[in-house]
Write a protein that holds these residues in place. Sequence first.
Motif, PDB file in Angstrom:
ATOM      1  N   UNK A  92       0.818  -1.213   0.000  1.00  0.00           N
ATOM      2  CA  UNK A  92       0.000   0.000   0.000  1.00  0.00           C
ATOM      3  C   UNK A  92       0.854   1.268   0.000  1.00  0.00           C
ATOM      4  N   UNK A  93       2.089   1.162   0.430  1.00  0.00           N
ATOM      5  CA  UNK A  93       2.976   2.332   0.490  1.00  0.00           C
ATOM      6  C   UNK A  93       3.644   2.523  -0.871  1.00  0.00           C
ATOM      7  N   UNK A  94       2.827   2.855  -1.860  1.00  0.00           N
ATOM      8  CA  UNK A  94       3.306   2.956  -3.238  1.00  0.00           C
ATOM      9  C   UNK A  94       4.345   4.057  -3.409  1.00  0.00           C
ATOM     10  N   UNK A  95       4.272   5.124  -2.609  1.00  0.00           N
ATOM     11  CA  UNK A  95       5.253   6.197  -2.774  1.00  0.00           C
ATOM     12  C   UNK A  95       6.651   5.734  -2.385  1.00  0.00           C
ATOM     13  N   UNK A  96       6.759   4.997  -1.280  1.00  0.00           N
ATOM     14  CA  UNK A  96       8.074   4.501  -0.873  1.00  0.00           C
ATOM     15  C   UNK A  96       8.587   3.486  -1.882  1.00  0.00           C
ATOM     16  N   UNK A  97       7.713   2.620  -2.357  1.00  0.00           N
ATOM     17  CA  UNK A  97       8.132   1.618  -3.351  1.00  0.00           C
ATOM     18  C   UNK A  97       8.570   2.289  -4.650  1.00  0.00           C
TER      19      UNK A  97
END
Length: 182
Positions: A92-97
């Motif tokens: 769900x943490x697409x920004x970090x990925x």
Amino acid sequence: MKKFFRDYLILALVSGTIIALDQWTKSIIRQNLALGESWMPLEWLAPYARIVHWYNRGVAFGLFQNGGEWFAILAIVIALGIIYYYPRVPAEDWTLRAAMGLQLGGAVGNLIDRLTVGHVTDFISVGTFPVFNIADSSITIGVLVLILGVWLQERREKRTRGQQSTAEDHPGEQVNFSKANE
């Protein structure tokens, strides 16, 4: 085993695309422009942006010149850290990925240059800003995406804390947080 591939698929696609594009563009520059030579297909754009063959032994945007060996080691450490940590980041943490994929692609793109030609090839010149390349841009955009992700996460946490404190201030009442139902 499926989870392993699924976890790394996006990282490989993002970083692999950046590495391929970075190396392809640098190869075109090295083959077609002499060191210091510039090219501008649109003359009206020349005062603002141009393609110029340049190199540096420092990091992004020409900072810390002559530290190439240290930066190669640092790039390896960063790449290994990203590869290790990536599957531990919630999907769900697409920004970090996304940030990790951009930074891995940029780090490896410049590392390839350091290991194969002894310096990093730069070619994008905008105004008086230091000459840079796709890998440098990717690292910078990755940092901006990371900052955006932290900011979004903080907003979500504040909103969640605000909703929890409102519910705690009014025990026994059903608190409706949806504006559509107000």
